[in-house]
Design a protein around this motif. Structure first.
Motif, short mmCIF file in Angstrom:
data_model
loop_
_atom_site.label_atom_id
_atom_site.label_comp_id
_atom_site.label_asym_id
_atom_site.label_seq_id
_atom_site.Cartn_x
_atom_site.Cartn_y
_atom_site.Cartn_z
N VAL A 1 -1.24 -2.13 -6.42
CA VAL A 1 -1.94 -3.40 -6.65
C VAL A 1 -3.02 -3.58 -5.59
O VAL A 1 -2.96 -3.00 -4.51
CB VAL A 1 -0.98 -4.60 -6.64
CG1 VAL A 1 -0.05 -4.57 -7.83
CG2 VAL A 1 -0.20 -4.68 -5.33
N LYS A 2 -3.99 -4.41 -5.94
CA LYS A 2 -5.04 -4.75 -4.98
C LYS A 2 -4.55 -5.89 -4.09
O LYS A 2 -3.93 -6.84 -4.57
CB LYS A 2 -6.31 -5.18 -5.72
CG LYS A 2 -6.94 -4.07 -6.55
CD LYS A 2 -8.30 -4.47 -7.11
CE LYS A 2 -8.17 -5.54 -8.17
NZ LYS A 2 -9.49 -5.85 -8.80
N THR A 3 -4.86 -5.80 -2.80
CA THR A 3 -4.47 -6.85 -1.87
C THR A 3 -5.65 -7.21 -0.96
O THR A 3 -6.56 -6.40 -0.74
CB THR A 3 -3.29 -6.42 -0.97
OG1 THR A 3 -3.69 -5.31 -0.15
CG2 THR A 3 -2.08 -6.03 -1.80
N VAL A 4 -5.61 -8.43 -0.46
CA VAL A 4 -6.49 -8.87 0.62
C VAL A 4 -5.63 -9.65 1.60
O VAL A 4 -4.55 -10.15 1.26
CB VAL A 4 -7.66 -9.77 0.12
CG1 VAL A 4 -8.64 -8.97 -0.73
CG2 VAL A 4 -7.14 -10.98 -0.64
N THR A 5 -6.10 -9.75 2.83
CA THR A 5 -5.46 -10.59 3.84
C THR A 5 -6.43 -11.71 4.20
O THR A 5 -7.58 -11.72 3.75
CB THR A 5 -5.11 -9.78 5.09
OG1 THR A 5 -6.32 -9.27 5.68
CG2 THR A 5 -4.18 -8.61 4.73
N ALA A 6 -5.97 -12.63 5.01
CA ALA A 6 -6.83 -13.75 5.40
C ALA A 6 -8.12 -13.26 6.04
O ALA A 6 -9.20 -13.85 5.86
CB ALA A 6 -6.08 -14.67 6.36
N ASP A 7 -8.04 -12.15 6.77
CA ASP A 7 -9.22 -11.61 7.46
C ASP A 7 -10.20 -10.93 6.52
O ASP A 7 -11.39 -10.81 6.84
CB ASP A 7 -8.79 -10.61 8.54
CG ASP A 7 -8.06 -11.28 9.69
OD1 ASP A 7 -8.23 -12.50 9.87
OD2 ASP A 7 -7.30 -10.58 10.40
N THR A 8 -9.73 -10.46 5.37
CA THR A 8 -10.61 -9.73 4.45
C THR A 8 -10.94 -10.51 3.19
O THR A 8 -11.68 -10.01 2.34
CB THR A 8 -9.97 -8.39 4.07
OG1 THR A 8 -8.71 -8.62 3.41
CG2 THR A 8 -9.74 -7.52 5.30
N ALA B 1 0.83 -1.21 0.00
CA ALA B 1 0.00 0.00 0.00
C ALA B 1 0.86 1.26 0.00
O ALA B 1 0.52 2.26 -0.62
CB ALA B 1 -0.93 -0.02 1.21
N GLU B 2 1.99 1.18 0.69
CA GLU B 2 2.86 2.34 0.81
C GLU B 2 3.70 2.57 -0.45
O GLU B 2 3.83 3.71 -0.93
CB GLU B 2 3.78 2.17 2.02
CG GLU B 2 4.79 3.29 2.19
CD GLU B 2 5.79 3.02 3.30
OE1 GLU B 2 6.78 3.78 3.40
OE2 GLU B 2 5.60 2.04 4.06
N LYS B 3 4.27 1.48 -1.00
CA LYS B 3 5.25 1.64 -2.07
C LYS B 3 4.87 0.99 -3.38
O LYS B 3 5.57 1.16 -4.38
CB LYS B 3 6.60 1.06 -1.60
CG LYS B 3 7.18 1.79 -0.40
CD LYS B 3 8.58 1.33 -0.08
CE LYS B 3 9.19 2.16 1.04
NZ LYS B 3 10.58 1.77 1.33
N GLY B 4 3.76 0.27 -3.40
CA GLY B 4 3.36 -0.43 -4.60
C GLY B 4 4.17 -1.69 -4.80
O GLY B 4 5.09 -2.01 -4.04
N LEU B 5 3.82 -2.45 -5.83
CA LEU B 5 4.60 -3.64 -6.21
C LEU B 5 5.72 -3.18 -7.12
O LEU B 5 5.48 -2.55 -8.15
CB LEU B 5 3.71 -4.65 -6.93
CG LEU B 5 4.38 -5.97 -7.30
CD1 LEU B 5 4.58 -6.82 -6.05
CD2 LEU B 5 3.56 -6.75 -8.31
N ARG B 6 6.94 -3.51 -6.76
CA ARG B 6 8.11 -3.02 -7.50
C ARG B 6 8.88 -4.21 -8.08
O ARG B 6 9.17 -5.17 -7.37
CB ARG B 6 9.02 -2.21 -6.57
CG ARG B 6 8.40 -0.86 -6.15
CD ARG B 6 9.03 -0.35 -4.88
NE ARG B 6 8.73 -1.23 -3.76
CZ ARG B 6 9.56 -1.46 -2.73
NH1 ARG B 6 10.75 -0.90 -2.71
NH2 ARG B 6 9.20 -2.26 -1.75
#
Length: 306
Positions: free
Chosen positions: A56-63, A39-44
């Motif tokens: 990029v879009k991300t999810v965690t186990a909780d979401t 979220a801070e630096k993007g996928l590099r």
């Protein structure tokens, strides 16, 4: 096609990132710490095929919620059970799972968890790692992902995946013979891992010894015999390519398993060398070098675990 990628590490992050960069609908299932960094630096990505940095879009186990059309699974074999648990909520009746792990032993657990019809065949060729700040560093020109239906031929879902990869900055092979290709990679990887770990040396160093080339060729032939018994004898061009890599004088090549071993971490020894040896034994084939290599890796694990 909605694609979920487990993790955003050196392999999954690279291929998932190239898909996202090309405009595909990609989401990364990551741990909270990795999600914050993305979220801070993007996928590099740093690569001979072009550097990139993008959100990029991300999810965690909780979401994590809902089902995805395709789940790209890249993990170490010793993390497979936890990885299956992680992606299970995302796999629905119409979902497909694309594993790009090394070897073949992972198909059994994946089939048991999701059903053979949901698991397509896949493999990749890439030399990459994570940099100190979480960036993906691609270290040579090879960046190929190969996939297809394990039963042979192609399908609507593999065609859709090939279309998604079409504009991506990586080489894509949509194979109607994916299991043949998987076996051909396996008979290269198993002796590479077995020998570089056993000798604690690169291919070039092994070739500089008196009997190194002969022993490397013998281990390759043990693995090729297993593949032949399974109905997937290496084709001439694959055999020549593999032996070219395995016997190249001056080569600095080592297996990632050796690097894991030298770092004092767990290895994929049972998944790669062990599985090949078990297949040899089941076929009634002698495999003394595989036996020796696996015993060495098992002894290492016993010492590592104390």
């Amino acid at each position: 096609m909605r694609i979920l990628v487990l993790g955003a590490g050196a392999t999954g992050g690279y291929f998932g990132g190239r898909l996202a960069e090309a405009g595909a609908d990609v989401t990364f299932l990551v741990r909270p710490k990795r999600a914050r960094l993305l979220a801070e630096k993007g996928l590099r990505i740093q690569s001979p095929h072009g550097d990139a940095a993008f959100p990029v879009k991300t999810v965690t186990a909780d979401t994590l919620s809902g089902h995805w059309d395709m789940v790209l699974l890249s993990c170490k074999a010793y993390d497979l059970d936890e990885s299956i648990k992680a992606i299970a909520p995302a796999v629905g009746p119409e979902s497909a799972v694309l594993p790009i792990l090394n070897g073949l032993a992972h198909y059994g657990p994946l089939d048991a968890a999701f059903g053979p019809g949901r698991v397509i065949g896949g493999l990749c060729h890439i030399f990459s790692t994570l940099g100190a700040d979480g960036e993906i560093v691609h270290m040579n020109n090879i960046n190929r992902i190969t996939f297809g239906e394990r039963s042979g031929g192609t399908s609507a879902r593999t065609e859709a995946l090939a279309k998604a990869f079409g504009p991506a900055k990586c080489e894509t092979r949509h194979s109607p013979e994916i299991m043949q290709e998987a076996w051909e990679k396996y008979v290269l990887l198993a002796p590479l891992a077995g020998m570089t770990c056993l000798m604690r040396a690169s291919v070039g160093t092994i070739m500089a010894t008196g009997d190194g080339e002969a022993i490397m060729r013998e281990m390759f032939e043990e693995c090729a015999a297993v593949a032949s018994h399974a109905g997937h004898a290496p084709r001439p061009e694959a055999r020549d390519l593999a032996l070219g890599f395995l016997t190249q004088k001056g080569s600095a090549m080592t297996a990632s398993m050796m690097r894991d071993l030298e770092a004092g971490g767990p290895t994929e020894g049972e998944h790669i060398v062990g599985d090949m040896l078990r297949r040899a034994r089941a076929a009634g084939l002698a495999a003394p070098l595989l036996r020796t290599a696996l015993t060495h890796l098992q002894a290492y694990e016993i010492r590592r675990k104390g």
